[in-house]
Structures are given as C-alpha cells and as structure tokens.
Design a protein around this motif. Sequence first.
Motif, PDB file in Angstrom:
ATOM      1  N   ARG A   2       4.591   5.347  -5.486  1.00 47.21           N
ATOM      2  CA  ARG A   2       4.542   4.868  -6.969  1.00 47.21           C
ATOM      3  C   ARG A   2       3.022   6.775  -7.462  1.00 47.21           C
ATOM      4  N   GLU A   3       2.506   7.052  -6.795  1.00 50.05           N
ATOM      5  CA  GLU A   3       1.774   7.915  -7.304  1.00 50.05           C
ATOM      6  C   GLU A   3       1.641   9.408  -6.599  1.00 50.05           C
ATOM      7  N   GLY A   4       2.593   9.114  -5.826  1.00 50.97           N
ATOM      8  CA  GLY A   4       3.279  10.706  -5.395  1.00 50.97           C
ATOM      9  C   GLY A   4       4.527  10.610  -6.409  1.00 50.97           C
ATOM     10  N   HIS A   5       4.962  10.163  -6.955  1.00 51.61           N
ATOM     11  CA  HIS A   5       6.296  10.501  -7.808  1.00 51.61           C
ATOM     12  C   HIS A   5       5.784  10.700  -8.855  1.00 51.61           C
ATOM     13  N   ARG A   6       4.579  10.082  -9.859  1.00 54.48           N
ATOM     14  CA  ARG A   6       4.361  10.178 -11.327  1.00 54.48           C
ATOM     15  C   ARG A   6       2.633  11.995 -10.645  1.00 54.48           C
ATOM     16  N   ASN A   7       2.750  12.023  -9.995  1.00 54.46           N
ATOM     17  CA  ASN A   7       1.734  13.157  -9.459  1.00 54.46           C
ATOM     18  C   ASN A   7       3.004  14.026  -9.452  1.00 54.46           C
ATOM     19  N   LEU A   8       4.134  14.347  -8.298  1.00 48.31           N
ATOM     20  CA  LEU A   8       4.774  14.568  -8.993  1.00 48.31           C
ATOM     21  C   LEU A   8       6.047  15.053 -10.179  1.00 48.31           C
ATOM     22  N   GLU A  31       1.392  -1.418  -0.037  1.00 49.48           N
ATOM     23  CA  GLU A  31       0.218   0.348   0.191  1.00 49.48           C
ATOM     24  C   GLU A  31       0.710   1.113  -0.092  1.00 49.48           C
ATOM     25  N   GLU A  32       1.556   1.210   0.690  1.00 48.91           N
ATOM     26  CA  GLU A  32       2.857   2.766   0.595  1.00 48.91           C
ATOM     27  C   GLU A  32       3.300   2.404  -0.590  1.00 48.91           C
ATOM     28  N   THR A  33       3.627   1.351  -0.450  1.00 51.74           N
ATOM     29  CA  THR A  33       4.286   1.503  -2.235  1.00 51.74           C
ATOM     30  C   THR A  33       4.047   2.070  -3.584  1.00 51.74           C
ATOM     31  N   ILE A  34       2.613   1.943  -3.717  1.00 56.24           N
ATOM     32  CA  ILE A  34       1.534   2.365  -4.192  1.00 56.24           C
ATOM     33  C   ILE A  34       1.291   3.890  -4.396  1.00 56.24           C
ATOM     34  N   LYS A  35       1.185   4.349  -2.952  1.00 58.88           N
ATOM     35  CA  LYS A  35       1.417   5.923  -2.742  1.00 58.88           C
ATOM     36  C   LYS A  35       2.474   6.862  -3.102  1.00 58.88           C
TER      37      LYS A  35
END
Length: 61
Positions: free
Chosen positions: A40-46, A34-38
């Motif tokens: 990854r999503e944060g990285h994409r948003n950044l 779950e934290e890895t997915i968060k």
Amino acid sequence: MSMDLSLQQIVEGLPKSLLNASDRDLEGFQKIIEETIKLREGHRNLQKMVKNFSTSTIQRA
C-alpha cells in the motif's frame, strides 16, 4: 481517514477462525498484513511519483 475503535469493537469484527488460530497461523497472518502495508505504501509512493512526473512534464511543455 482515521477511526477510533474500542478494543471490543475490534474483537467483535474478527472472525472466530482468527480468534482460535494457532501462533503459527497468526504469524503467517501478521506477515500478510505487513506485506500488505508495504504494498500500500509502495502504491502511494508510485502515485506520487507519477503525479510529480506528470506535473513536471506539463510544466516543461
């Protein structure tokens, strides 16, 4: 990039240590996923934010 895997293919890809893990171990593993997915999503948003900022900065120049 989407892959359709059968349940058998997924299970065959799991290490035996995971298949024999306790409920506590699996809960810990789930939290990691779950934290890895968060992350990854944060990285994409950044990446999107940096791209948008770069584009807007170039247009203003």
